[in-house]
Design a protein around this motif. Structure first.
Motif, PDB file in Angstrom:
ATOM      1  N   VAL A   1       0.833  -1.203   0.000  1.00 55.37           N
ATOM      2  CA  VAL A   1       0.000   0.000   0.000  1.00 55.37           C
ATOM      3  C   VAL A   1       0.870   1.257   0.000  1.00 55.37           C
ATOM      4  O   VAL A   1       1.817   1.373   0.781  1.00 55.37           O
ATOM      5  N   VAL A   2       0.545   2.196  -0.884  1.00 57.94           N
ATOM      6  CA  VAL A   2       1.098   3.543  -0.840  1.00 57.94           C
ATOM      7  C   VAL A   2       0.084   4.408  -0.098  1.00 57.94           C
ATOM      8  O   VAL A   2      -1.082   4.502  -0.508  1.00 57.94           O
ATOM      9  N   HIS A   3       0.515   5.038   1.001  1.00 55.20           N
ATOM     10  CA  HIS A   3      -0.407   5.766   1.885  1.00 55.20           C
ATOM     11  C   HIS A   3      -0.098   7.258   1.844  1.00 55.20           C
ATOM     12  O   HIS A   3       1.014   7.681   2.163  1.00 55.20           O
ATOM     13  N   LEU A   4      -1.091   8.063   1.472  1.00 60.66           N
ATOM     14  CA  LEU A   4      -1.001   9.522   1.494  1.00 60.66           C
ATOM     15  C   LEU A   4      -1.939  10.023   2.582  1.00 60.66           C
ATOM     16  O   LEU A   4      -3.149   9.767   2.536  1.00 60.66           O
ATOM     17  N   SER A   5      -1.383  10.745   3.557  1.00 58.91           N
ATOM     18  CA  SER A   5      -2.177  11.197   4.698  1.00 58.91           C
ATOM     19  C   SER A   5      -2.036  12.699   4.868  1.00 58.91           C
ATOM     20  O   SER A   5      -0.918  13.232   4.891  1.00 58.91           O
ATOM     21  N   ASN A   6      -3.177  13.392   4.996  1.00 55.30           N
ATOM     22  CA  ASN A   6      -3.189  14.836   5.246  1.00 55.30           C
ATOM     23  C   ASN A   6      -4.125  15.129   6.403  1.00 55.30           C
ATOM     24  O   ASN A   6      -5.288  14.707   6.391  1.00 55.30           O
ATOM     25  N   LYS A   7      -3.608  15.849   7.388  1.00 63.50           N
ATOM     26  CA  LYS A   7      -4.397  16.212   8.564  1.00 63.50           C
ATOM     27  C   LYS A   7      -4.203  17.702   8.842  1.00 63.50           C
ATOM     28  O   LYS A   7      -3.076  18.196   8.825  1.00 63.50           O
TER      29      LYS A   7
ATOM     30  N   GLY B   1       2.546   0.003   5.369  1.00 63.96           N
ATOM     31  CA  GLY B   1       2.632   0.711   4.105  1.00 63.96           C
ATOM     32  C   GLY B   1       3.991   0.569   3.451  1.00 63.96           C
ATOM     33  O   GLY B   1       5.020   0.520   4.119  1.00 63.96           O
ATOM     34  N   LYS B   2       3.982   0.505   2.130  1.00 67.51           N
ATOM     35  CA  LYS B   2       5.243   0.457   1.393  1.00 67.51           C
ATOM     36  C   LYS B   2       5.907   1.826   1.366  1.00 67.51           C
ATOM     37  O   LYS B   2       7.095   1.984   1.644  1.00 67.51           O
ATOM     38  N   LYS B   3       5.087   2.845   1.031  1.00 63.31           N
ATOM     39  CA  LYS B   3       5.539   4.234   1.064  1.00 63.31           C
ATOM     40  C   LYS B   3       4.475   5.042   1.777  1.00 63.31           C
ATOM     41  O   LYS B   3       3.277   4.915   1.487  1.00 63.31           O
ATOM     42  N   VAL B   4       4.906   5.897   2.703  1.00 59.67           N
ATOM     43  CA  VAL B   4       3.978   6.704   3.496  1.00 59.67           C
ATOM     44  C   VAL B   4       4.383   8.168   3.385  1.00 59.67           C
ATOM     45  O   VAL B   4       5.544   8.512   3.638  1.00 59.67           O
ATOM     46  N   ARG B   5       3.430   8.998   2.995  1.00 62.17           N
ATOM     47  CA  ARG B   5       3.656  10.445   2.952  1.00 62.17           C
ATOM     48  C   ARG B   5       2.622  11.093   3.857  1.00 62.17           C
ATOM     49  O   ARG B   5       1.421  11.047   3.574  1.00 62.17           O
TER      50      ARG B   5
ATOM     51  N   ASP C   1       7.850   9.626   4.680  1.00 59.89           N
ATOM     52  CA  ASP C   1       8.079  11.063   4.500  1.00 59.89           C
ATOM     53  C   ASP C   1       7.067  11.777   5.395  1.00 59.89           C
ATOM     54  O   ASP C   1       5.875  11.843   5.068  1.00 59.89           O
ATOM     55  N   VAL C   2       7.535  12.284   6.531  1.00 54.50           N
ATOM     56  CA  VAL C   2       6.649  12.828   7.570  1.00 54.50           C
ATOM     57  C   VAL C   2       6.950  14.307   7.777  1.00 54.50           C
ATOM     58  O   VAL C   2       8.096  14.681   8.043  1.00 54.50           O
ATOM     59  N   PHE C   3       5.926  15.149   7.651  1.00 55.77           N
ATOM     60  CA  PHE C   3       6.082  16.596   7.820  1.00 55.77           C
ATOM     61  C   PHE C   3       5.036  17.113   8.797  1.00 55.77           C
ATOM     62  O   PHE C   3       3.849  16.787   8.679  1.00 55.77           O
ATOM     63  N   SER C   4       5.477  17.930   9.769  1.00 58.40           N
ATOM     64  CA  SER C   4       4.571  18.528  10.755  1.00 58.40           C
ATOM     65  C   SER C   4       4.777  20.035  10.767  1.00 58.40           C
ATOM     66  O   SER C   4       5.914  20.512  10.767  1.00 58.40           O
ATOM     67  N   ASN C   5       3.666  20.765  10.814  1.00 60.51           N
ATOM     68  CA  ASN C   5       3.717  22.219  10.723  1.00 60.51           C
ATOM     69  C   ASN C   5       2.903  22.833  11.848  1.00 60.51           C
ATOM     70  O   ASN C   5       1.739  22.473  12.056  1.00 60.51           O
ATOM     71  N   LEU C   6       3.523  23.761  12.594  1.00 61.29           N
ATOM     72  CA  LEU C   6       2.831  24.546  13.619  1.00 61.29           C
ATOM     73  C   LEU C   6       2.820  26.005  13.168  1.00 61.29           C
ATOM     74  O   LEU C   6       3.877  26.613  12.995  1.00 61.29           O
ATOM     75  N   LEU C   7       1.631  26.569  12.987  1.00 58.96           N
ATOM     76  CA  LEU C   7       1.513  27.967  12.602  1.00 58.96           C
ATOM     77  C   LEU C   7       0.831  28.727  13.730  1.00 58.96           C
ATOM     78  O   LEU C   7      -0.350  28.510  14.020  1.00 58.96           O
ATOM     79  N   HIS C   8       1.602  29.611  14.384  1.00 53.54           N
ATOM     80  CA  HIS C   8       1.065  30.441  15.462  1.00 53.54           C
ATOM     81  C   HIS C   8       0.651  31.794  14.882  1.00 53.54           C
ATOM     82  O   HIS C   8       1.496  32.537  14.376  1.00 53.54           O
ATOM     83  N   THR C   9      -0.639  32.101  14.963  1.00 49.14           N
ATOM     84  CA  THR C   9      -1.103  33.420  14.542  1.00 49.14           C
ATOM     85  C   THR C   9      -1.756  34.185  15.686  1.00 49.14           C
ATOM     86  O   THR C   9      -1.790  35.410  15.674  1.00 49.14           O
ATOM     87  N   GLY C  10      -2.294  33.470  16.698  1.00 47.00           N
ATOM     88  CA  GLY C  10      -2.900  34.112  17.850  1.00 47.00           C
ATOM     89  C   GLY C  10      -1.896  34.320  18.970  1.00 47.00           C
ATOM     90  O   GLY C  10      -0.845  33.672  19.024  1.00 47.00           O
ATOM     91  N   ARG C  11      -2.219  35.211  19.883  1.00 47.09           N
ATOM     92  CA  ARG C  11      -1.356  35.490  21.035  1.00 47.09           C
ATOM     93  C   ARG C  11      -1.485  34.379  22.073  1.00 47.09           C
ATOM     94  O   ARG C  11      -2.503  33.702  22.164  1.00 47.09           O
TER      95      ARG C  11
END
Length: 200
Positions: free
Chosen positions: A58-64, A83-87, A116-126
């Motif tokens: 299985v090739v797994h594409l995950s977006n959260k 999974g064989k390949k996980v993004r 291939d794992v990417f995590s993003n934190l976007l702070h816009t509030g105080r």
């Protein structure tokens, strides 16, 4: 297989979800794409645990993605084992004052799995708080790339953020990369990151 799940939590509500992904090896290559979107209104809290143990055909594409309004909290607990390949892509937008995000991810790779794992934190509030911790254990000829970004926008005073990425190698042929990044556009904040890749 392609699916999309949307959660909208009203003010001061709370929800806990466990999502499990499994498959059997049919002998042919399969594409599995899943997307989760979460909107947390003021004071809402959500805990989402996702365990993925797909077969290695299985090739797994995950977006959260989560969008957090005032004083809301999101907690991700994610495990990638198959999974064989996980993004994987996880985005947390801390939009409202006092909002919080915690993203805990683990993976275990064997044979010739690729992650291939990417995590993003976007702070816009105080006064927002973010924490990302990605850990991986790899053996055989498996490969992983951990990437992460903390971005603190100009109006996000008093934000506190942490990003950690760590890989443990159990064989000479296993490989891992950890690439944490910071982008700070204001002062009076705290942002730290750590990364390591090593044999036992």
């Amino acid at each position: 297989t392609i699916n999309k799940i949307i959660f909208v939590l009203d003010q001061d509500s709370m929800l806990r979800v466990i999502k499990e992904d499994y498959s059997t090896d049919s002998g042919e290559q399969i594409l599995f794409s899943d997307s989760i979107e979460i909107l947390l209104k003021d004071g809402a809290e959500m805990h989402l645990s996702n365990v993925q143990n797909l077969s290695q055909n299985v090739v797994h594409l995950s977006n959260k993605i989560s969008t957090c309004h005032k004083n809301s909290r999101i907690h991700w607990n994610i495990g990638y084992f198959g999974g064989k390949k996980v993004r994987s892509r996880v985005y947390n937008v801390l939009l409202g004052e006092g909002s919080e995000a915690e993203d805990m991810e683990v993976l275990f790779g064997n044979k010739e799995q690729q992650f291939d794992v990417f995590s993003n934190l976007l702070h816009t509030g105080r006064n927002t708080t973010g924490r990302v911790l990605s850990n991986g254990v790899l053996r055989d000829k498996s490969v992983s790339i951990f990437k992460g970004m903390i971005k603190i926008s100009e109006g996000a005073k008093n934000s506190n953020s942490f990003l950690g990425e760590h890989g443990m190698l159990l064989s000479k042929d296993a490989k891992a990369k950890a690439i944490p990044s910071l982008e700070i556009e204001t002062n009076e904040v705290k942002a730290t990151h750590s990364a390591s890749v090593s044999q036992i």
